[in-house]
Enzyme design. Structure first.
Site, PDB file in Angstrom:
ATOM      1  N   ALA A  74      41.114  34.386  39.116  1.00 34.85           N
ATOM      2  CA  ALA A  74      40.972  35.304  37.977  1.00 34.85           C
ATOM      3  C   ALA A  74      39.711  36.138  38.094  1.00 34.85           C
ATOM      4  O   ALA A  74      39.664  37.286  37.637  1.00 34.85           O
ATOM      5  CB  ALA A  74      40.966  34.515  36.669  1.00 34.85           C
TER       6      ALA A  74
ATOM      7  N   ASP B 226      36.255  42.943  28.822  1.00 36.64           N
ATOM      8  CA  ASP B 226      36.399  41.717  29.591  1.00 36.64           C
ATOM      9  C   ASP B 226      35.313  40.696  29.266  1.00 36.64           C
ATOM     10  O   ASP B 226      35.572  39.492  29.213  1.00 36.64           O
ATOM     11  CB  ASP B 226      36.371  42.032  31.086  1.00 36.64           C
ATOM     12  N   GLY B 227      34.088  41.182  29.057  1.00 38.61           N
ATOM     13  CA  GLY B 227      32.996  40.272  28.717  1.00 38.61           C
ATOM     14  C   GLY B 227      33.256  39.530  27.419  1.00 38.61           C
ATOM     15  O   GLY B 227      33.016  38.320  27.319  1.00 38.61           O
TER      16      GLY B 227
ATOM     17  N   ALA C 195      25.139  40.798  50.109  1.00 40.11           N
ATOM     18  CA  ALA C 195      24.187  41.434  51.024  1.00 40.11           C
ATOM     19  C   ALA C 195      23.574  40.425  51.991  1.00 40.11           C
ATOM     20  O   ALA C 195      22.366  40.177  51.988  1.00 40.11           O
ATOM     21  CB  ALA C 195      23.091  42.157  50.236  1.00 40.11           C
TER      22      ALA C 195
ATOM     23  N   SER D  33      33.269  43.420  44.037  1.00 41.76           N
ATOM     24  CA  SER D  33      32.173  44.368  44.245  1.00 41.76           C
ATOM     25  C   SER D  33      31.314  43.969  45.436  1.00 41.76           C
ATOM     26  O   SER D  33      30.700  44.822  46.082  1.00 41.76           O
ATOM     27  CB  SER D  33      31.303  44.443  42.983  1.00 41.76           C
TER      28      SER D  33
ATOM     29  N   ASN E  20      32.923  39.386  42.581  1.00 35.53           N
ATOM     30  CA  ASN E  20      33.337  39.052  43.942  1.00 35.53           C
ATOM     31  C   ASN E  20      33.868  40.276  44.689  1.00 35.53           C
ATOM     32  O   ASN E  20      33.520  40.516  45.849  1.00 35.53           O
ATOM     33  CB  ASN E  20      34.415  37.968  43.889  1.00 35.53           C
TER      34      ASN E  20
ATOM     35  N   ALA F 168      36.313  40.738  40.005  1.00 37.14           N
ATOM     36  CA  ALA F 168      35.096  41.093  39.266  1.00 37.14           C
ATOM     37  C   ALA F 168      33.929  41.245  40.244  1.00 37.14           C
ATOM     38  O   ALA F 168      33.992  42.035  41.182  1.00 37.14           O
ATOM     39  CB  ALA F 168      34.831  40.041  38.195  1.00 37.14           C
TER      40      ALA F 168
END
Length: 255
Positions: free
Chosen positions: A153, A45-46, A180, A161, A159, A157
Protein backbone atom coordinates in the site's frame (compact mmCIF):
# COMPACT_ATOMS: atom_id res chain seq x y z
CA UNK A 1 -19.93 -4.22 1.78
CA UNK A 2 -23.49 -4.28 3.25
CA UNK A 3 -25.35 -0.99 3.14
CA UNK A 4 -24.04 1.24 5.89
CA UNK A 5 -26.78 2.62 8.08
CA UNK A 6 -24.57 4.59 10.41
CA UNK A 7 -21.74 6.67 8.98
CA UNK A 8 -19.09 8.49 11.02
CA UNK A 9 -17.66 11.45 9.08
CA UNK A 10 -14.15 12.54 10.02
CA UNK A 11 -12.45 15.49 8.32
CA UNK A 12 -9.09 17.20 8.25
CA UNK A 13 -8.80 20.78 9.50
CA UNK A 14 -8.95 22.41 6.07
CA UNK A 15 -11.97 24.53 5.19
CA UNK A 16 -12.66 22.33 2.15
CA UNK A 17 -12.83 19.19 4.29
CA UNK A 18 -14.86 20.81 7.06
CA UNK A 19 -17.40 22.20 4.57
CA UNK A 20 -17.76 18.74 3.03
CA UNK A 21 -18.26 17.17 6.45
CA UNK A 22 -21.01 19.63 7.30
CA UNK A 23 -22.81 19.04 3.99
CA UNK A 24 -22.59 15.24 4.22
CA UNK A 25 -23.70 15.10 7.85
CA UNK A 26 -26.74 17.22 7.01
CA UNK A 27 -27.66 14.76 4.30
CA UNK A 28 -26.73 11.37 5.79
CA UNK A 29 -26.73 11.92 9.54
CA UNK A 30 -23.88 11.92 12.03
CA UNK A 31 -22.60 9.21 14.35
CA UNK A 32 -19.59 8.90 16.61
CA UNK A 33 -17.04 6.38 15.28
CA UNK A 34 -17.72 3.94 18.11
CA UNK A 35 -21.43 3.88 17.16
CA UNK A 36 -20.95 3.70 13.39
CA UNK A 37 -20.92 0.91 10.79
CA UNK A 38 -18.34 2.61 8.57
CA UNK A 39 -16.05 5.64 8.64
CA UNK A 40 -15.84 8.20 5.84
CA UNK A 41 -12.61 10.21 5.93
CA UNK A 42 -12.53 13.60 4.21
CA UNK A 43 -9.10 14.98 3.39
CA UNK A 44 -5.93 13.77 1.74
CA UNK A 45 -3.78 10.67 2.04
CA UNK A 46 -2.13 11.93 5.22
CA UNK A 47 -5.47 12.34 6.94
CA UNK A 48 -6.56 8.92 5.67
CA UNK A 49 -3.55 7.31 7.36
CA UNK A 50 -4.23 9.33 10.50
CA UNK A 51 -7.85 8.14 10.52
CA UNK A 52 -6.89 4.50 10.06
CA UNK A 53 -4.43 4.65 12.95
CA UNK A 54 -6.88 6.49 15.22
CA UNK A 55 -9.79 4.09 14.59
CA UNK A 56 -7.79 0.85 14.38
CA UNK A 57 -9.26 -0.60 17.58
CA UNK A 58 -12.82 -0.24 16.21
CA UNK A 59 -12.25 -2.66 13.34
CA UNK A 60 -14.31 -0.54 10.93
CA UNK A 61 -13.79 -0.12 7.20
CA UNK A 62 -12.68 3.34 6.09
CA UNK A 63 -13.87 4.99 2.88
CA UNK A 64 -11.94 8.10 1.93
CA UNK A 65 -13.12 10.99 -0.22
CA UNK A 66 -10.47 13.29 -1.56
CA UNK A 67 -10.43 16.83 -0.25
CA UNK A 68 -6.64 17.01 -0.39
CA UNK A 69 -4.03 16.94 -3.15
CA UNK A 70 -2.94 13.51 -4.42
CA UNK A 71 -5.58 11.28 -2.87
CA UNK A 72 -4.06 7.93 -3.84
CA UNK A 73 -5.92 6.23 -0.99
CA UNK A 74 -9.08 8.23 -1.57
CA UNK A 75 -12.17 8.11 -3.78
CA UNK A 76 -13.51 11.02 -5.78
CA UNK A 77 -15.64 13.44 -3.77
CA UNK A 78 -19.36 13.58 -4.46
CA UNK A 79 -22.32 14.18 -2.18
CA UNK A 80 -24.83 12.09 -4.16
CA UNK A 81 -25.51 8.39 -3.58
CA UNK A 82 -22.97 7.91 -0.81
CA UNK A 83 -24.85 5.00 0.75
CA UNK A 84 -24.98 3.30 -2.65
CA UNK A 85 -21.25 3.84 -3.18
CA UNK A 86 -20.52 2.34 0.22
CA UNK A 87 -22.72 -0.68 -0.55
CA UNK A 88 -20.88 -1.30 -3.84
CA UNK A 89 -17.40 -0.55 -2.52
CA UNK A 90 -14.55 -3.04 -2.80
CA UNK A 91 -12.25 -3.62 0.16
CA UNK A 92 -8.46 -3.80 0.18
CA UNK A 93 -6.92 -5.30 3.31
CA UNK A 94 -3.60 -3.90 4.49
CA UNK A 95 -1.40 -5.19 7.32
CA UNK A 96 0.78 -2.51 8.91
CA UNK A 97 4.44 -2.67 9.82
CA UNK A 98 5.53 -2.71 13.45
CA UNK A 99 8.55 -0.56 14.30
CA UNK A 100 10.67 -0.99 17.41
CA UNK A 101 13.24 1.78 17.61
CA UNK A 102 15.96 2.12 20.25
CA UNK A 103 17.54 5.54 20.83
CA UNK A 104 21.03 6.54 21.96
CA UNK A 105 19.56 7.10 25.44
CA UNK A 106 18.23 3.53 25.58
CA UNK A 107 14.61 4.54 25.11
CA UNK A 108 12.48 2.07 23.13
CA UNK A 109 9.68 3.46 20.95
CA UNK A 110 7.14 1.23 19.19
CA UNK A 111 4.79 2.37 16.44
CA UNK A 112 2.76 1.05 13.51
CA UNK A 113 3.11 2.15 9.90
CA UNK A 114 0.57 1.50 7.15
CA UNK A 115 2.83 2.92 4.42
CA UNK A 116 6.47 2.66 5.46
CA UNK A 117 9.10 2.88 8.16
CA UNK A 118 11.98 5.07 7.08
CA UNK A 119 15.39 5.98 8.48
CA UNK A 120 16.85 9.32 7.47
CA UNK A 121 20.07 11.10 8.25
CA UNK A 122 19.57 13.88 10.80
CA UNK A 123 22.87 15.71 10.34
CA UNK A 124 25.14 17.07 7.61
CA UNK A 125 26.90 13.75 6.99
CA UNK A 126 25.53 10.65 5.31
CA UNK A 127 24.11 7.90 7.47
CA UNK A 128 25.88 4.58 7.81
CA UNK A 129 23.56 1.62 8.30
CA UNK A 130 24.08 -2.08 8.87
CA UNK A 131 21.24 -4.30 7.59
CA UNK A 132 20.19 -7.65 9.02
CA UNK A 133 17.31 -9.78 7.74
CA UNK A 134 15.94 -12.50 10.02
CA UNK A 135 19.03 -12.12 12.19
CA UNK A 136 21.46 -12.68 9.30
CA UNK A 137 23.81 -9.90 8.23
CA UNK A 138 22.97 -8.89 4.68
CA UNK A 139 24.86 -5.61 4.30
CA UNK A 140 27.81 -4.60 6.44
CA UNK A 141 27.61 -0.92 5.58
CA UNK A 142 25.17 1.16 3.56
CA UNK A 143 26.23 4.78 3.21
CA UNK A 144 23.16 6.79 2.27
CA UNK A 145 20.75 9.59 3.03
CA UNK A 146 18.41 6.92 4.39
CA UNK A 147 16.54 3.69 3.81
CA UNK A 148 12.95 2.50 4.14
CA UNK A 149 10.83 -0.62 4.34
CA UNK A 150 7.35 -0.34 2.85
CA UNK A 151 4.13 -2.30 2.46
CA UNK A 152 2.46 -2.77 -0.95
CA UNK A 153 0.00 0.00 0.00
CA UNK A 154 2.91 2.35 0.70
CA UNK A 155 4.97 1.38 -2.34
CA UNK A 156 3.69 4.32 -4.42
CA UNK A 157 4.42 6.87 -1.70
CA UNK A 158 7.91 7.76 -0.43
CA UNK A 159 9.24 4.43 -1.72
CA UNK A 160 8.32 5.29 -5.30
CA UNK A 161 9.87 8.74 -5.00
CA UNK A 162 13.09 7.00 -3.92
CA UNK A 163 12.92 4.85 -7.11
CA UNK A 164 11.68 1.78 -5.27
CA UNK A 165 9.40 -0.80 -6.92
CA UNK A 166 5.61 -0.68 -7.01
CA UNK A 167 4.18 -3.79 -5.34
CA UNK A 168 0.81 -5.41 -6.13
CA UNK A 169 -1.51 -4.98 -3.15
CA UNK A 170 -1.89 -8.74 -2.64
CA UNK A 171 1.82 -9.48 -2.83
CA UNK A 172 3.31 -11.10 0.27
CA UNK A 173 6.47 -9.03 -0.07
CA UNK A 174 7.98 -5.87 1.38
CA UNK A 175 10.26 -3.44 -0.43
CA UNK A 176 13.53 -2.34 1.16
CA UNK A 177 14.71 0.77 -0.67
CA UNK A 178 17.77 2.97 -0.24
CA UNK A 179 17.49 6.75 -0.31
CA UNK A 180 20.39 8.28 -2.27
CA UNK A 181 22.84 5.42 -1.72
CA UNK A 182 26.48 6.51 -1.93
CA UNK A 183 27.99 3.10 -1.20
CA UNK A 184 27.28 0.59 -2.60
CA UNK A 185 26.85 3.06 -5.44
CA UNK A 186 23.40 2.93 -7.07
CA UNK A 187 22.14 0.18 -4.75
CA UNK A 188 18.35 0.39 -4.91
CA UNK A 189 17.37 -2.19 -2.32
CA UNK A 190 15.71 -5.61 -2.18
CA UNK A 191 12.38 -7.42 -2.19
CA UNK A 192 11.77 -9.40 0.98
CA UNK A 193 9.10 -11.88 2.06
CA UNK A 194 6.35 -10.39 4.16
CA UNK A 195 7.44 -12.58 7.07
CA UNK A 196 10.94 -11.08 7.15
CA UNK A 197 12.22 -9.24 10.23
CA UNK A 198 14.49 -6.38 9.18
CA UNK A 199 16.91 -4.67 11.52
CA UNK A 200 18.88 -1.52 10.82
CA UNK A 201 21.85 -0.74 13.08
CA UNK A 202 23.20 2.81 12.95
CA UNK A 203 26.98 2.96 12.65
CA UNK A 204 28.60 5.88 14.52
CA UNK A 205 25.30 7.47 15.66
CA UNK A 206 27.02 10.34 17.51
CA UNK A 207 28.83 11.58 14.42
CA UNK A 208 26.12 10.52 11.97
CA UNK A 209 22.74 10.88 13.73
CA UNK A 210 19.70 9.15 12.25
CA UNK A 211 15.97 9.57 12.82
CA UNK A 212 13.29 6.94 12.26
CA UNK A 213 9.77 7.63 11.05
CA UNK A 214 6.67 5.40 11.03
CA UNK A 215 3.86 7.09 9.07
CA UNK A 216 5.02 10.51 10.32
CA UNK A 217 5.65 9.42 13.93
CA UNK A 218 9.30 10.40 14.30
CA UNK A 219 11.96 9.14 16.69
CA UNK A 220 15.24 11.05 16.94
CA UNK A 221 18.74 9.67 17.53
CA UNK A 222 18.09 5.99 16.92
CA UNK A 223 20.80 3.35 17.21
CA UNK A 224 18.73 0.41 15.95
CA UNK A 225 15.33 -0.11 14.34
CA UNK A 226 13.60 -3.47 14.00
CA UNK A 227 10.68 -3.78 11.59
CA UNK A 228 8.25 -6.61 10.94
CA UNK A 229 4.82 -7.01 9.39
CA UNK A 230 1.90 -7.16 11.85
CA UNK A 231 -0.47 -9.83 10.46
CA UNK A 232 -2.83 -9.66 13.45
CA UNK A 233 -3.89 -6.12 12.49
CA UNK A 234 -5.87 -5.66 9.28
CA UNK A 235 -7.00 -2.29 7.93
CA UNK A 236 -9.89 -2.38 5.45
CA UNK A 237 -9.83 0.46 2.90
CA UNK A 238 -12.90 0.86 0.69
CA UNK A 239 -12.78 1.90 -2.97
CA UNK A 240 -15.33 2.47 -5.70
CA UNK A 241 -15.55 -0.53 -8.10
CA UNK A 242 -12.82 -0.43 -10.74
CA UNK A 243 -10.80 2.12 -8.78
CA UNK A 244 -9.26 -0.10 -6.10
CA UNK A 245 -5.63 -0.27 -5.06
CA UNK A 246 -4.82 -3.04 -7.55
CA UNK A 247 -6.03 -0.90 -10.45
CA UNK A 248 -4.30 2.21 -9.12
CA UNK A 249 -1.00 0.40 -8.67
CA UNK A 250 -1.16 -0.96 -12.23
CA UNK A 251 -2.16 2.39 -13.69
CA UNK A 252 0.70 4.13 -11.88
CA UNK A 253 3.23 1.86 -13.61
CA UNK A 254 2.00 2.80 -17.08
CA UNK A 255 1.74 6.54 -16.50
Amino acid sequence: MPAARKIAFLASDTALSQDAKQALEARYGSYAPEDADVIVALGGDGFMLQTMHATQALGLSVYGMNRGTVGFLMNAYAEDDLTGRLERAEAAVVNPLHMRATTTEGKVVEALAINEVSLLRAGPQAAKLRILVDGRLRMEELVCDGALLCTPAGSTAYNYSAHGPILPIGADVLALTAVAAFRPRRWRGALLPKSAVVRFDVIDPDKRPVMADADSRSVANVVSVEIRSEPDIAHRILFDPGHGLDERLLREQFT
